[in-house]
Design a protein around this motif. Structure first.
Motif, PDB file in Angstrom:
ATOM      1  N   ALA A   1      31.349  30.392  34.247  1.00  0.00           N
ATOM      2  CA  ALA A   1      32.305  31.438  33.878  1.00  0.00           C
ATOM      3  C   ALA A   1      32.618  32.319  35.075  1.00  0.00           C
ATOM      4  O   ALA A   1      31.744  32.586  35.917  1.00  0.00           O
ATOM      5  N   ALA A   2      33.864  32.797  35.135  1.00  0.00           N
ATOM      6  CA  ALA A   2      34.313  33.601  36.277  1.00  0.00           C
ATOM      7  C   ALA A   2      33.454  34.859  36.444  1.00  0.00           C
ATOM      8  O   ALA A   2      33.176  35.290  37.556  1.00  0.00           O
ATOM      9  N   GLY A   3      33.017  35.443  35.331  1.00  0.00           N
ATOM     10  CA  GLY A   3      32.253  36.689  35.420  1.00  0.00           C
ATOM     11  C   GLY A   3      30.747  36.512  35.437  1.00  0.00           C
ATOM     12  O   GLY A   3      30.013  37.493  35.317  1.00  0.00           O
ATOM     13  N   HIS A   4      30.258  35.243  35.578  1.00  0.00           N
ATOM     14  CA  HIS A   4      28.822  35.001  35.479  1.00  0.00           C
ATOM     15  C   HIS A   4      28.029  35.737  36.566  1.00  0.00           C
ATOM     16  O   HIS A   4      27.039  36.405  36.276  1.00  0.00           O
ATOM     17  N   ALA A   5      28.482  35.607  37.817  1.00  0.00           N
ATOM     18  CA  ALA A   5      27.747  36.228  38.928  1.00  0.00           C
ATOM     19  C   ALA A   5      27.666  37.739  38.741  1.00  0.00           C
ATOM     20  O   ALA A   5      26.604  38.353  38.949  1.00  0.00           O
ATOM     21  N   GLY A   6      28.782  38.350  38.320  1.00  0.00           N
ATOM     22  CA  GLY A   6      28.803  39.795  38.083  1.00  0.00           C
ATOM     23  C   GLY A   6      27.873  40.188  36.951  1.00  0.00           C
ATOM     24  O   GLY A   6      27.202  41.217  37.016  1.00  0.00           O
TER      25      GLY A   6
ATOM     26  N   ILE B   1      25.121  38.564  35.974  1.00  0.00           N
ATOM     27  CA  ILE B   1      23.736  38.449  36.452  1.00  0.00           C
ATOM     28  C   ILE B   1      23.385  39.642  37.350  1.00  0.00           C
ATOM     29  O   ILE B   1      22.281  40.203  37.272  1.00  0.00           O
ATOM     30  N   GLU B   2      24.355  40.042  38.170  1.00  0.00           N
ATOM     31  CA  GLU B   2      24.138  41.183  39.070  1.00  0.00           C
ATOM     32  C   GLU B   2      23.874  42.464  38.273  1.00  0.00           C
ATOM     33  O   GLU B   2      22.993  43.257  38.619  1.00  0.00           O
ATOM     34  N   LYS B   3      24.635  42.648  37.181  1.00  0.00           N
ATOM     35  CA  LYS B   3      24.430  43.834  36.331  1.00  0.00           C
ATOM     36  C   LYS B   3      23.046  43.821  35.690  1.00  0.00           C
ATOM     37  O   LYS B   3      22.387  44.861  35.592  1.00  0.00           O
ATOM     38  N   MET B   4      22.635  42.630  35.240  1.00  0.00           N
ATOM     39  CA  MET B   4      21.301  42.523  34.628  1.00  0.00           C
ATOM     40  C   MET B   4      20.215  42.844  35.652  1.00  0.00           C
ATOM     41  O   MET B   4      19.234  43.525  35.340  1.00  0.00           O
ATOM     42  N   GLN B   5      20.399  42.348  36.880  1.00  0.00           N
ATOM     43  CA  GLN B   5      19.424  42.628  37.941  1.00  0.00           C
ATOM     44  C   GLN B   5      19.386  44.117  38.258  1.00  0.00           C
ATOM     45  O   GLN B   5      18.315  44.686  38.500  1.00  0.00           O
ATOM     46  N   GLU B   6      20.561  44.773  38.228  1.00  0.00           N
ATOM     47  CA  GLU B   6      20.629  46.217  38.477  1.00  0.00           C
ATOM     48  C   GLU B   6      19.870  46.984  37.397  1.00  0.00           C
ATOM     49  O   GLU B   6      19.194  47.970  37.689  1.00  0.00           O
TER      50      GLU B   6
ATOM     51  N   VAL C   1      49.957  43.019  44.438  1.00  0.00           N
ATOM     52  CA  VAL C   1      49.316  42.973  45.752  1.00  0.00           C
ATOM     53  C   VAL C   1      47.806  42.968  45.596  1.00  0.00           C
ATOM     54  O   VAL C   1      47.241  43.806  44.913  1.00  0.00           O
ATOM     55  N   ASN C   2      47.173  42.020  46.277  1.00  0.00           N
ATOM     56  CA  ASN C   2      45.699  41.910  46.243  1.00  0.00           C
ATOM     57  C   ASN C   2      45.148  41.937  44.830  1.00  0.00           C
ATOM     58  O   ASN C   2      44.110  42.516  44.556  1.00  0.00           O
ATOM     59  N   GLY C   3      45.859  41.296  43.924  1.00  0.00           N
ATOM     60  CA  GLY C   3      45.390  41.261  42.539  1.00  0.00           C
ATOM     61  C   GLY C   3      44.153  40.413  42.410  1.00  0.00           C
ATOM     62  O   GLY C   3      44.046  39.343  42.964  1.00  0.00           O
ATOM     63  N   LYS C   4      43.183  40.915  41.672  1.00  0.00           N
ATOM     64  CA  LYS C   4      41.956  40.134  41.442  1.00  0.00           C
ATOM     65  C   LYS C   4      41.859  39.793  39.983  1.00  0.00           C
ATOM     66  O   LYS C   4      42.230  40.574  39.116  1.00  0.00           O
ATOM     67  N   ARG C   5      41.327  38.627  39.728  1.00  0.00           N
ATOM     68  CA  ARG C   5      41.153  38.220  38.343  1.00  0.00           C
ATOM     69  C   ARG C   5      40.048  39.042  37.713  1.00  0.00           C
ATOM     70  O   ARG C   5      38.977  39.188  38.273  1.00  0.00           O
ATOM     71  N   LYS C   6      40.320  39.552  36.542  1.00  0.00           N
ATOM     72  CA  LYS C   6      39.312  40.368  35.860  1.00  0.00           C
ATOM     73  C   LYS C   6      38.164  39.511  35.382  1.00  0.00           C
ATOM     74  O   LYS C   6      38.360  38.379  34.983  1.00  0.00           O
ATOM     75  N   ALA C   7      36.962  40.103  35.430  1.00  0.00           N
ATOM     76  CA  ALA C   7      35.787  39.354  34.957  1.00  0.00           C
ATOM     77  C   ALA C   7      35.935  39.050  33.481  1.00  0.00           C
ATOM     78  O   ALA C   7      36.454  39.855  32.717  1.00  0.00           O
TER      79      ALA C   7
ATOM     80  N   LYS D   1      20.031  33.234  30.752  1.00  0.00           N
ATOM     81  CA  LYS D   1      21.481  33.266  31.035  1.00  0.00           C
ATOM     82  C   LYS D   1      21.809  32.398  32.242  1.00  0.00           C
ATOM     83  O   LYS D   1      22.801  31.664  32.241  1.00  0.00           O
ATOM     84  N   GLU D   2      20.990  32.473  33.271  1.00  0.00           N
ATOM     85  CA  GLU D   2      21.212  31.680  34.480  1.00  0.00           C
ATOM     86  C   GLU D   2      21.066  30.189  34.178  1.00  0.00           C
ATOM     87  O   GLU D   2      21.855  29.373  34.645  1.00  0.00           O
ATOM     88  N   ASP D   3      20.073  29.848  33.378  1.00  0.00           N
ATOM     89  CA  ASP D   3      19.851  28.434  33.015  1.00  0.00           C
ATOM     90  C   ASP D   3      21.035  27.863  32.245  1.00  0.00           C
ATOM     91  O   ASP D   3      21.334  26.679  32.332  1.00  0.00           O
TER      92      ASP D   3
END
Length: 911
Positions: free
Chosen positions: A704-709, A711-716, A67-73, A854-856
C-alpha cells in the motif's frame, strides 16, 4: 480421428488465431519430453516469487496547474473501506434481457484503436515486489526455506482433504444402508403391531480434529437449542463487548433497533431450504432512489484559464471542468496520460456542443489543447471549500448530518415480504470522471448524470410506485419476483447495469454468502475424485481433455480465475481460460511466469513451479505456429469447463475452488492451532494462519502507498512510550537519588536514537496534542450546554484551560535546561513509579507485536482471504475457542454482514 489427421498443420481457431490439433500424437508427446531437462527439479505447487519492479521510460506528464503534487497516503483499510463480494450472485439477479453479452471472438478493431495512442506515453508499469522472508513470517536463521515448508504443508493439507472426502462418502453409504435396513424392519414389524425396540444410544463420533461431531447436522450450521415459548432469544457476539460499544449504541437509529429486534426472532440460517426457489419475494415496498443535487455554478471570479485567458463556460461544460479541477491533488490520476487524453476528448465533445468559452468581452475562445488549460483556480476554490467544511464547529457538522439523514431516512429501508430490510446503495451515482481500477483503458472518461428516465423500478404489484422527481418519469416499472434488485440503470462508460440491492446484513445477502460457503463445504466431498481425474487427463490424447485438465490444475493449485472472453468494448482482462500466448512464459525445467491484466484491470504477475506434465502441456499448447494473441486454451471455454465440473456436483463452478481451498486450508490450520498469550498475540496467530492461506491460495497485493508512513507512525508511538519510560526513571532519581547507584547508571540512560533533537520535536508534539485535546473538550462541553438550553462558556474559559499546555511547555524547557525530571503527583513512591514503567513496557510490547504483524502482512491480501474466501464461521470458531473479541477480526460493517455466522456456530463447528 485418423492418423493422417494427426499430421495436419495447426488450423485457424477462435479469435481468428491458430488452433491446436484435435489430438496429441505419441510422437509429439515424446518429443516434448526430450526437450525438457530433468536436472534442477523443483517441487511444484507453490508460487516462488512475485517478480522484480521494473520502471518503463515515460515522458513527464502535464498536471495542468498541480505543482509538486504528492499522492496522499492511503487511509486505513478498516476505516470505511468498501468491499466487493467475490462470486456474488448479482448477475443471477439481473433480468435476462439485461445481462451482459460477451463476444465469441477477439476483435481486430481493438488493436486498431490502440494504435491511435501510439504517440501517448504509457504509465509506469510496476511488477509486484519479491516475497520476502519477513513478509511470510520466515525467521532469518531458519534452516528450511519457507517455500519448501509451505509445499510440504500444502501436500499435507491436500492429503487430509482426500482422506476427509473418502470418509464422508463412506459414512454417507453406511447411513444410506442403515436407513434402508431400518425402513424394512419398521415395515415388517408394523404388521404384528410390535413396537420397535429402543435402540441403544450411540456415542457421538469424534471428528478428525478431536471435537465431537453430530452426524445429523455435520454439514449444516449448528442449530439453536429449543427454548420455552416466552424465552428471550439472545443474539450475542462471541465475546464481551468493547468499551466503545456503548458509544456505537447511542448512534443507532430507532429503525436500526427495530431491525435488530426482528432479526433476533428470525434466524433464517437455521432453515437451509429458505430461498432455494427462483421466486425471491412475494411483497415488496420501497421509496425508490436518492438523486445527487443539481450542479451549482462556480462563483463568477473562479474560472478555467485557457492560454492565460480566464474563460466563461456553459454550465454543462463548467461542470465537467470542475470534475478535473477538483481532483488535481489525485496525482495518480492527473499524471496518467491515458486519464488526461480520455478526459480531454470528452471535455472537447461537450465544448463543441455548448460553444466553447467566452472571454470577458464576450469573444469566443476555442479550447483545443489540453496543455494550455489551467485548472488551478478551480482546484484552489474547491480546496478552500473543503477547508471551510472541515473547520465547521462540531455542532454544525452534526446538524448538517442529521438533516441529511432525515432526508434519506425513507430510502434506507424497504419492506420485503413484510419484514423491514436495510437497503444498500440507494443513492444514484453523481456525475464525475471514471477512474477505474488498475490500467483501465477508459480511465478519465466522463460519467454522465443519471436521469429518472434511465431508471427502472422493481416493486410489488400492490405497492405504491415511488414518485419520480417533478417533471420526470421512470423508464419502466417492473414486478420481477425473481430479482433481488429494487432499481437499476445503465451507466455510460462500460454499458454496465447498476443495481440498487439490499444491504450486506440483509437476509437475502446473508443467504447468498451462506450458500456460497455451503457450496464450498459440499466440494470437500468430491475434491479427491476431481483431482484424481484431472491428474489422469493431463496425459490424455484428446487435446480438449488435456487443456481442460491443465486449466483445472491451474485454477485449483494457483487460484487463477476462470476468465471470460471479452467483447471489444470491454477492458482487456483475462483469466485462465482466456490466456493468450504472450501471457505465459515457460522457463525450464518447470517454472511458469504469468503476466496479464486480471480482474479490475489489476496486473497479475507471478512465477510458479508446476507439475512437469503441466509444463509439458503448456509447451504443447504454445507450439508454433502459435504466436502473440493466439489462445493457449483454444479448445476450452469457461462455460464448457463449468459444465464439466457440474458432473461432479450440482452448481460446481471454477470459482468455488478459491473459496474451498482458502476455507479448507484455514480449517486444517485451525485444528492444529494452540494460541496463547495476550489478545494482540492471539490476533497475530490468526493473521499468521490467514497469511499462510493467502500465500497458498495466491492472494497477493502490492504494498500500500501509505504503508511506510503507517509503520513510521507506529514506531514514533513506540518511541514516545520509551521516552515516557525514561522520564519515569528520572523521576525515580528525584524521589531517591541513591537508587541510581543501586540499579546502575545504565538503567537510567536514555535510548541512543532518542537524541536531543528528537526529544525537542516530541515535546513540541505533546504540547500541541494537549492543546488540541483541550479545544475539543471545550467545544464538546459547549455543545452539551447548548443542547440543555444553558449559556455557553466564553473564550476566556478556553484560554484558562489552555494554560495547562503552557505549563507543560515550561516544564519541558526546565527539564532540558537542568537535565532533571521532577516527580509528578502526590505521594509518589519508587514502587508506584516502577509499576508505571511496567505498564508502559507492556504497551510497548503490544505495539511491537502489532507493528510486526502489520509489516508481515504488507504484501499479502489478508482482507481478500478473510472477507471473500475463508468461511466467516471459521473466524468465529477462532474467536470463541481462544476468547478473542470478534471485533478484533470483523469491523462493524463486517459484523453486520456476517451476523449469521457469528450467531450460528460454536467453537466446535467444522468446515
Amino acid at each position: 480421428m485418423s492418423s493422417s489427421d494427426d499430421d495436419t498443420p495447426l488450423v485457424k481457431g477462435r479469435a481468428n488465431g491458430v488452433k491446436s490439433r484435435e489430438r496429441i500424437t505419441k510422437t509429439d508427446d515424446k518429443a516434448m519430453d526430450k526437450e525438457i531437462p530433468s536436472n534442477g527439479h523443483v517441487e511444484p505447487g507453490l508460487s516462488i516469487r512475485m517478480g522484480p519492479v521494473e520502471d518503463m521510460d515515460v515522458d513527464t506528464p502535464l498536471t495542468n496547474g498541480n505543482v509538486n503534487g504528492k499522492r496522499k497516503a492511503r487511509s486505513s483499510l478498516s476505516n470505511g473501506k468498501s468491499y466487493k463480494e467475490e462470486g456474488s450472485s448479482e448477475e443471477d439477479d439481473k433480468p435476462l434481457s439485461k445481462r451482459r453479452r460477451t463476444s465469441q471472438q477477439t476483435k481486430q478493431a481493438k488493436q486498431d484503436s490502440d494504435s491511435d495512442m501510439s504517440d501517448v506515453p504509457l504509465a509506469k508499469t510496476r511488477k509486484p515486489p519479491k516475497v520476502t522472508a519477513a513478509q511470510i513470517g520466515e525467521s532469518s536463521d531458519s534452516d528450511t526455506p519457507l517455500t519448501a515448508k509451505l509445499i510440504k504443508e500444502k501436500e499435507s493439507i491436500e492429503k487430509a482433504a482426500e482422506k476427509e472426502a473418502k470418509l464422508i462418502r463412506s459414512q454417507a453409504k453406511k447411513e444410506k444402508a442403515t436407513g434402508s435396513k431400518l425402513k424394512s424392519k419398521i415395515e415388517s414389524e408394523s404388521d404384528d403391531d410390535v413396537p420397535l425396540a429402543k435402540k441403544k444410544k450411540q456415542p457421538a463420533k469424534k471428528a478428525a480434529n478431536g471435537f465431537k461431531k453430530d452426524e445429523s447436522d455435520s454439514d449444516a450450521p449448528l442449530k439453536k437449542k429449543a427454548q420455552p415459548k416466552n424465552a428471550k432469544v439472545k443474539a450475542e457476539s462471541a465475546t464481551p463487548a468493547k468499551k466503545g460499544k456503548a458509544k456505537a449504541k447511542e448512534e443507532e437509529t430507532e429503525q436500526d433497533r427495530e431491525v435488530l429486534e426482528e432479526e433476533e426472532e428470525y434466524r433464517w440460517w437455521e432453515d437451509p431450504t429458505k430461498g432455494d426457489g427462483t421466486k425471491k419475494w412475494t411483497t415488496l415496498e420501497h421509496n425508490g432512489v436518492v438523486f445527487p443535487p443539481e450542479y451549482e455554478p462556480l462563483p463568477k471570479h473562479v474560472k478555467l484559464v485557457y492560454d492565460g485567458t480566464p474563460v466563461i463556460l456553459h454550465k454543462d461544460a463548467e461542470e465537467v471542468a470542475t470534475f478535473y479541477g477538483s481532483m488535481l491533488h489525485s496525482t495518480v490520476n492527473v499524471e496518467n496520460p491515458v486519464f488526461n487524453k480520455n478526459f480531454f476528448e470528452d471535455f472537447t465533445t461537450i465544448l463543441d456542443k455548448t460553444g466553447h468559452g467566452k472571454d470577458k468581452d464576450g469573444k469566443t475562445v476555442k479550447i483545443k489543447k489540453f496543455e494550455k488549460c489551467d485548472f488551478k483556480p478551480i482546484f484552489e476554490w474547491f480546496e478552500a471549500e473543503r477547508a471551510k467544511k472541515k473547520a465547521l464547529p462540531a455542532a454544525e457538522k452534526k446538524a448538517l448530518k442529521a438533516e441529511k439523514d432525515a432526508a434519506e431516512a425513507p430510502y434506507m429501508y424497504c419492506m420485503w415480504d413484510g419484514r423491514k430490510q436495510k437497503v444498500g446503495n440507494f443513492r444514484v451515482e453523481p456525475p464525475s470522471l471514471f477512474r477505474g481500477r488498475g490500467e483501465h483503458p477508459k480511465t478519465g472518461r466522463v460519467k454522465k448524470r443519471v436521469m429518472p428516465e434511465q431508471i427502472t423500478i422493481n416493486i410489488g404489484k400492490e405497492a405504491k410506485v415511488p414518485e419520480p422527481p417533478p417533471g420526470h418519469r421512470w423508464k419502466e416499472v417492473k414486478h420481477d419476483q425473481e430479482g433481488t434488485w429494487l432499481a437499476m440503470w445503465q451507466e455510460n462508460i462500460n454499458g454496465a447495469y447498476k443495481y440498487v440491492m439490499l444491504a450486506a446484513n440483509s437476509d437475502i445477502k446473508g443467504q447468498s454468502d451462506f450458500k456460497k460457503f455451503e457450496k464450498a463445504r459440499e466440494l470437500k466431498k468430491h475434491i479427491d475424485r476431481i483431482r484424481k481425474d484431472y491428474q489422469r487427463d493431463l496425459k490424455s490424447e484428446k487435446m480438449a481433455d488435456r487443456q481442460r485438465a491443465t486449466a483445472i490444475y491451474l485454477i485449483d493449485q494457483f487460484a487463477l480465475r476462470a476468465g471470460n472472453e471479452k467483447g471489444e468494448d470491454e477492458a482487456d482482462t483475462v483469466g485462465c481460460c482466456s490466456l493468450k500466448y504472450q501471457h505465459v512464459t515457460l522457463k525450464p525445467p518447470n517454472t511458469v511466469i504469468f503476466d496479464f491484466l486480471g480482474k479490475d484491470s489489476i496486473r497479475f504477475y507471478d512465477e510458479v513451479n508446476v507439475d512437469p506434465q503441466v509444463f509439458k502441456n503448456l509447451k504443447i499448447f504454445k507450439k508454433p505456429p502459435k504466436t502473440t494473441n493466439d489462445d493457449i486454451f483454444d479448445r476450452l471455454t469457461t462455460s464448457a469447463l463449468n459444465k464439466h465440473l457440474t458432473s461432479y456436483m450440482p452448481g460446481l463452478t471454477a470459482k468455488v475452488f478459491r473459496t474451498y481451498n482458502a476455507s479448507w486450508t484455514m480449517a486444517t490450520l485451525l485444528r492444529k492451532m494452540k494460541s496463547t498469550g495476550t489478545i494482540p498475540e492471539k490476533v497475530k496467530d490468526y493473521n499468521n494462519a490467514n497469511r499462510e492461506v493467502a500465500i497458498l491460495c495466491n492472494h497477493k497485493r502490492t504494498v500500500a502507498a501509505g504503508h511506510a508512513g503507517s509503520i513510521e507512525k507506529m514506531q514514533e508511538k513506540i518511541n514516545g512510550l520509551r521516552y515516557q519510560v525514561w522520564r519515569v526513571k528520572q523521576m525515580m532519581i528525584d524521589v531517591d537519588p541513591k537508587i541510581k547507584k543501586k540499579k546502575g547508571a545504565e538503567y537510567f540512560e536514555r535510548p541512543e536514537e532518542l537524541d536531543d533533537e528528537w526529544v525537542k520535536k516530541h515535546q513540541e508534539f505533546l504540547v500541541e496534542e494537549q492543546r488540541q485535546k483541550v479545544r475539543k473538550k471545550f467545544e464538546k462541553d459547549n455543545e452539551k450546554l447548548k443542547a440543555e438550553g444553558e449559556k455557553e462558556m466564553k473564550s476566556k474559559e478556553l484560554e484558562e484551560r489552555l494554560e495547562a499546555a503552557d505549563e507543560l511547555e515550561q516544564k519541558f524547557k526546565k527539564e532540558n535546561k537542568t537535565g532533571k525530571v521532577e516527580a509528578e503527583g502526590k505521594g509518589v513512591t519508587i514502587e508506584k513509579l516502577e509499576a508505571n514503567i511496567d505498564k508502559f513496557n507492556q504497551r510497548i510490547e503490544t505495539m511491537k507485536v502489532q507493528m510486526e504483524d502489520k509489516e508481515d502482512n504488507k504484501e499479502v491480501a489478508l482482507g481478500t482471504s478473510k472477507i471473500n474466501y475463508i468461511d466467516p464461521r471459521l473466524t468465529v470458531v477462532f474467536s470463541k475457542k481462544f476468547n478473542v473479541p470478534i471485533e478484533r477480526f470483523f469491523s462493524k460493517t463486517l459484523r453486520e454482514k456476517f451476523d449469521w455466522a457469528i450467531k450460528s456456530v460454536d467453537e466446535n463447528w467444522e468446515f
